[in-house]
Each structure stands twice: as C-alpha cells, then as structure tokens.
Design a protein around this motif. Structure first.
Motif, PDB file in Angstrom:
ATOM      1  N   CYS A  87     -21.448  19.178  68.512  1.00  0.00           N
ATOM      2  CA  CYS A  87     -21.051  19.001  69.908  1.00  0.00           C
ATOM      3  C   CYS A  87     -20.612  17.549  70.120  1.00  0.00           C
ATOM      4  N   PRO A  88     -19.413  17.330  70.658  1.00  0.00           N
ATOM      5  CA  PRO A  88     -18.931  15.963  70.876  1.00  0.00           C
ATOM      6  C   PRO A  88     -19.849  15.129  71.773  1.00  0.00           C
ATOM      7  N   PHE A  89     -20.495  15.754  72.743  1.00  0.00           N
ATOM      8  CA  PHE A  89     -21.396  14.995  73.606  1.00  0.00           C
ATOM      9  C   PHE A  89     -22.572  14.452  72.811  1.00  0.00           C
ATOM     10  N   VAL A  90     -23.119  15.255  71.906  1.00  0.00           N
ATOM     11  CA  VAL A  90     -24.268  14.817  71.097  1.00  0.00           C
ATOM     12  C   VAL A  90     -23.852  13.663  70.187  1.00  0.00           C
ATOM     13  N   ALA A  91     -22.695  13.774  69.570  1.00  0.00           N
ATOM     14  CA  ALA A  91     -22.201  12.681  68.708  1.00  0.00           C
ATOM     15  C   ALA A  91     -22.038  11.401  69.527  1.00  0.00           C
ATOM     16  N   ALA A  92     -21.453  11.507  70.715  1.00  0.00           N
ATOM     17  CA  ALA A  92     -21.268  10.334  71.571  1.00  0.00           C
ATOM     18  C   ALA A  92     -22.617   9.761  71.999  1.00  0.00           C
ATOM     19  N   TYR A  93     -23.578  10.621  72.276  1.00  0.00           N
ATOM     20  CA  TYR A  93     -24.908  10.162  72.673  1.00  0.00           C
ATOM     21  C   TYR A  93     -25.549   9.349  71.538  1.00  0.00           C
ATOM     22  N   ILE A  94     -25.442   9.845  70.323  1.00  0.00           N
ATOM     23  CA  ILE A  94     -26.038   9.136  69.179  1.00  0.00           C
ATOM     24  C   ILE A  94     -25.308   7.819  68.931  1.00  0.00           C
ATOM     25  N   ARG A  95     -23.994   7.789  69.097  1.00  0.00           N
ATOM     26  CA  ARG A  95     -23.256   6.527  68.967  1.00  0.00           C
ATOM     27  C   ARG A  95     -23.749   5.498  69.996  1.00  0.00           C
ATOM     28  N   LYS A  96     -24.013   5.961  71.194  1.00  0.00           N
ATOM     29  CA  LYS A  96     -24.464   5.072  72.263  1.00  0.00           C
ATOM     30  C   LYS A  96     -25.934   4.678  72.116  1.00  0.00           C
ATOM     31  N   HIS A  97     -26.700   5.509  71.431  1.00  0.00           N
ATOM     32  CA  HIS A  97     -28.143   5.291  71.242  1.00  0.00           C
ATOM     33  C   HIS A  97     -28.452   5.330  69.743  1.00  0.00           C
ATOM     34  N   PRO A  98     -28.147   4.246  69.024  1.00  0.00           N
ATOM     35  CA  PRO A  98     -28.282   4.243  67.563  1.00  0.00           C
ATOM     36  C   PRO A  98     -29.709   4.419  67.046  1.00  0.00           C
ATOM     37  N   GLU A  99     -30.686   4.374  67.930  1.00  0.00           N
ATOM     38  CA  GLU A  99     -32.060   4.618  67.489  1.00  0.00           C
ATOM     39  C   GLU A  99     -32.261   6.049  66.985  1.00  0.00           C
ATOM     40  N   TRP A 100     -31.295   6.916  67.238  1.00  0.00           N
ATOM     41  CA  TRP A 100     -31.353   8.301  66.754  1.00  0.00           C
ATOM     42  C   TRP A 100     -30.545   8.502  65.471  1.00  0.00           C
ATOM     43  N   ALA A 101     -29.793   7.515  65.049  1.00  0.00           N
ATOM     44  CA  ALA A 101     -28.884   7.663  63.903  1.00  0.00           C
ATOM     45  C   ALA A 101     -29.606   8.010  62.607  1.00  0.00           C
ATOM     46  N   ASP A 102     -30.860   7.618  62.489  1.00  0.00           N
ATOM     47  CA  ASP A 102     -31.598   7.928  61.261  1.00  0.00           C
ATOM     48  C   ASP A 102     -31.820   9.430  61.079  1.00  0.00           C
ATOM     49  N   LEU A 103     -31.624  10.213  62.124  1.00  0.00           N
ATOM     50  CA  LEU A 103     -31.786  11.657  62.024  1.00  0.00           C
ATOM     51  C   LEU A 103     -30.557  12.375  61.469  1.00  0.00           C
ATOM     52  N   LEU A 104     -29.433  11.686  61.444  1.00  0.00           N
ATOM     53  CA  LEU A 104     -28.185  12.323  61.052  1.00  0.00           C
ATOM     54  C   LEU A 104     -28.199  12.813  59.607  1.00  0.00           C
ATOM     55  N   ALA A 105     -27.695  14.024  59.411  1.00  0.00           N
ATOM     56  CA  ALA A 105     -27.574  14.586  58.063  1.00  0.00           C
ATOM     57  C   ALA A 105     -26.457  13.875  57.291  1.00  0.00           C
ATOM     58  N   ALA A 106     -25.467  13.350  58.013  1.00  0.00           N
ATOM     59  CA  ALA A 106     -24.351  12.609  57.423  1.00  0.00           C
ATOM     60  C   ALA A 106     -23.886  11.593  58.468  1.00  0.00           C
ATOM     61  N   PRO A 107     -23.319  10.462  58.040  1.00  0.00           N
ATOM     62  CA  PRO A 107     -22.849   9.483  59.006  1.00  0.00           C
ATOM     63  C   PRO A 107     -21.779  10.055  59.936  1.00  0.00           C
ATOM     64  N   LEU A 108     -21.725   9.549  61.145  1.00  0.00           N
ATOM     65  CA  LEU A 108     -20.680   9.940  62.088  1.00  0.00           C
ATOM     66  C   LEU A 108     -19.351   9.357  61.654  1.00  0.00           C
ATOM     67  N   ASP A 109     -18.273  10.055  61.940  1.00  0.00           N
ATOM     68  CA  ASP A 109     -16.929   9.564  61.595  1.00  0.00           C
ATOM     69  C   ASP A 109     -16.577   8.359  62.423  1.00  0.00           C
TER      70      ASP A 109
END
Length: 96
Positions: A74-96
C-alpha cells in the motif's frame, strides 16, 4: 484516535476502527513471517484526522510484537514508513 479502539479482524484480514458510524481499515495478508499491507481505506468523512496513520502505527506495532517482517504494498504504508524511519527495521526489503 485511541489504539484500543482498533481491532484486528482476522476473518477479513484487516485492522479496523469505526468512528462516527464510519469504518476505516488497513488490509493485510500474512504468509509465514511476512505481513503485507495491501490497502488502507478511510472514508471521506474521516479524512484528515490521522485515522490511517493510527491504523498503520497499530499494525506495525502488532507486526513488531509478532516478529513479522513488513511489505508495504500500500503506497500509504510505504509513505508512512519513509516519514517514520523508526519502523524501517521491520521491512522485508528496503523501500525504493
């Protein structure tokens, strides 16, 4: 929005909350140890109140507690994680 108002509707595979008679939800699917957030839906009557952010924050907290990796389809979820990098460690793969 109170996090305790959000419920995990496992039958429909979504986190959801009803506010003022309107249902908002963040849809997901779980495969193994990965949760993929597919859609976030907030009715127009609830827009601009932080409902989508609250749903996603709750879903990401649940993913962390369950040890799941996150795919933000979902684009909103990706944008949310970009804005809140404290969640980035949960990503299965880096965001584009």
């Amino acid at each position: 929005m109170e996090s305790d108002a959000i419920r995990d509707n496992t039958d429909r595979h979504r986190y959801e909350v009803t506010i003022d008679g309107h249902l908002a939800h963040a849809d997901y699917r779980v495969e193994g140890d990965v949760i993929t957030f597919t859609h976030t839906i907030v009715p127009p009557a609830l827009e601009g109140r932080g409902i989508a952010s609250g749903l996603i924050r709750h879903g990401l907290s649940e993913a962390r507690a369950r040890g799941l990796r996150v795919v933000p389809q979902c684009p909103f979820v990706a944008a949310y994680i970009r804005k809140h990098p404290e969640w980035a460690d949960l990503l299965a793969a880096p965001l584009d």
